[in-house]
Design a protein around this motif. Structure first.
Motif, PDB file in Angstrom:
ATOM      1  N   ARG A 179       0.811  -1.217   0.000  1.00 27.01           N
ATOM      2  CA  ARG A 179       0.000   0.000   0.000  1.00 27.01           C
ATOM      3  C   ARG A 179       0.844   1.267   0.000  1.00 27.01           C
ATOM      4  NH1 ARG A 179      -4.069  -2.065   4.787  1.00 27.01           N
ATOM      5  NH2 ARG A 179      -5.639  -3.079   3.450  1.00 27.01           N
ATOM      6  N   ALA A 272      -4.786   7.301  -5.284  1.00 23.32           N
ATOM      7  CA  ALA A 272      -5.378   6.029  -5.697  1.00 23.32           C
ATOM      8  C   ALA A 272      -5.871   6.095  -7.138  1.00 23.32           C
ATOM      9  CB  ALA A 272      -6.521   5.662  -4.754  1.00 23.32           C
ATOM     10  N   GLU A 278      -3.334   0.805  -3.862  1.00 23.07           N
ATOM     11  CA  GLU A 278      -4.199   0.817  -2.685  1.00 23.07           C
ATOM     12  C   GLU A 278      -3.614   1.806  -1.682  1.00 23.07           C
ATOM     13  OE1 GLU A 278      -6.168  -2.315   0.521  1.00 23.07           O
ATOM     14  OE2 GLU A 278      -4.863  -3.049  -1.081  1.00 23.07           O
ATOM     15  N   THR A 279      -4.433   2.734  -1.240  1.00 24.27           N
ATOM     16  CA  THR A 279      -3.927   3.860  -0.447  1.00 24.27           C
ATOM     17  C   THR A 279      -4.720   4.009   0.842  1.00 24.27           C
ATOM     18  OG1 THR A 279      -3.419   4.961  -2.541  1.00 24.27           O
ATOM     19  CG2 THR A 279      -3.301   6.303  -0.561  1.00 24.27           C
TER      20      THR A 279
END
Length: 374
Positions: A179, A272, A278-279
């Motif tokens: 992430r 994102a 994915e944040t």
């Protein structure tokens, strides 16, 4: 030294931070042991001298059993609202309560006041002390480190330790889940917390209010990191950073107060969308103000407190103690109370971040030609 000083007060004003109790302890120890003065701790900032009955406590050697040096916050209490010159009353009117403050000083027999606060607090308290006819010496404290006249303010070192530790904790979970982790930190309109902790914590992107940025630049850096084989990225953003179009993110609280907050959520969505990564965002908030004071803050607080008492004894009023180079110095308040001290966008910290390949926004400083210095 017969300075004519017999009784002093000490108070904390503005936001809390780690190291305040260490300053109060140093002021008390030095005033009593070196000069034989009586010391009163004023409760809740200027309000302790405005309220009736007065809110204070006498500070003695027995007040400090050892714990206060290690405790965050301020056992005297503090406030960051209610300017006594324009004090909001319950009925909605505004009242000048500065004479009540002056009367409170006379009732306690204060000869001088040591004010532990930021530039705003010192500006207001210096006017109040002038109204009361007593001297004032200031001690700089703020996690934002944005006070002029000092390299460091009490509370800053502990706050960046907290933020750096947060990055240390976010990195493993970012790596585990592949992430981009965004950490929003305090600092108001200054980027000192973000740049210092971001470098120490291995951030890939650091955004500060003093340096313009582009979302394309942020996304480009994150894509580069991922293309180099790393599965995750760390972003640190100061709360005072605006959107690309220049809009600040503010949160409204009861009583009409507004504070910065929300830029991290904005960046999460944008990153994102632009990178496909994915944040997640973490807003650290008031955790940065609390906790056990660091060694650096305890030393700074102690040196500041002792120097403040010496300045009172020398009647060098209208000054603030400051750390410059390797010494504690006296700084005239007219050089302090001029607004917040911003991060230098062309200074060492931003230059260090760029040298490490961190994206700190767009380059706005002239690039020196190495050949020109040979």
């Amino acid at each position: 030294m017969n300075s004519g000083i017999r009784t002093i007060g000490v108070l904390t004003s503005g936001g809390d931070c780690a190291g305040l109790n260490a300053v109060i302890r140093a002021v008390t120890y030095s005033a009593i042991q070196t000069y034989g003065w009586k010391v009163y701790g004023i409760m809740d900032g200027s309000m302790g001298l405005i309220q009736r009955p007065l809110q204070f406590r006498e500070l003695t050697m027995g007040t400090f059993g050892g714990n206060y040096l290690r405790e965050g916050g301020t056992f005297l209490g503090t406030t960051n609202k209610g300017d006594p010159f324009n004090f909001p009353m319950p009925d909605g009117t505004i009242k000048d309560r500065s004479e009540e403050f002056a009367e409170g000083c006379r009732m306690l027999g204060l000869d001088a006041l040591v004010v532990i606060g930021g530039d705003g607090s010192m500006r207001i308290l210096s006017r109040l002390c002038e109204r009361a006819g007593i001297g004032m010496v200031g001690v700089p404290k703020t996690i934002d480190n944005d006070v002029h006249g000092t390299d460091y303010a009490v509370g800053f070192a502990t706050s960046i330790n907290v933020v750096t530790e947060a990055l240390d904790r976010l990195q493993p979970t970012a790596a585990s889940h592949h992430r981009v982790m965004i950490l929003e930190v305090m600092g108001r309109d200054a980027g000192h917390i973000a740049i210092n902790s971001g470098i120490a914590g291995g951030a890939d992107v650091i955004l500060v209010p003093e340096v313009p940025y582009s979302l394309d630049g942020v996304a480009r850096k994150i894509r580069t990191v991922l293309a180099q084989g790393r599965s995750h990225a760390l972003v640190v953003v100061a709360e005072g950073v605006k959107t690309e179009s220049g809009e600040p993110f503010m949160i409204s609280y009861s009583g009409g107060q507004q504070r910065y907050g929300g830029i991290g959520n904005y960046l999460t969505e944008k990153i994102a969308q632009m990178t496909g990564a994915e944040t997640r965002v973490t807003i650290l908030g008031h955790v940065q103000r609390g906790g056990i004071p660091s060694t650096r803050d305890r030393l700074l607080a102690s040196a500041f407190g002792v120097k403040a008492v010496d300045l009172v004894a020398q009647k060098q009023f209208g000054t603030m103690v400051g750390w410059q180079g390797r010494s504690v110095v006296a700084v005239p308040l007219e050089k302090v109370c001029i607004g917040p001290r911003s991060l230098d966008p062309c200074g060492t910290m931003v230059g260090t971040a760029r040298g490490l390949g961190i994206y700190v926004g767009e380059e706005i400083c002239p690039i020196e030609d190495p050949a020109a210095t040979i």
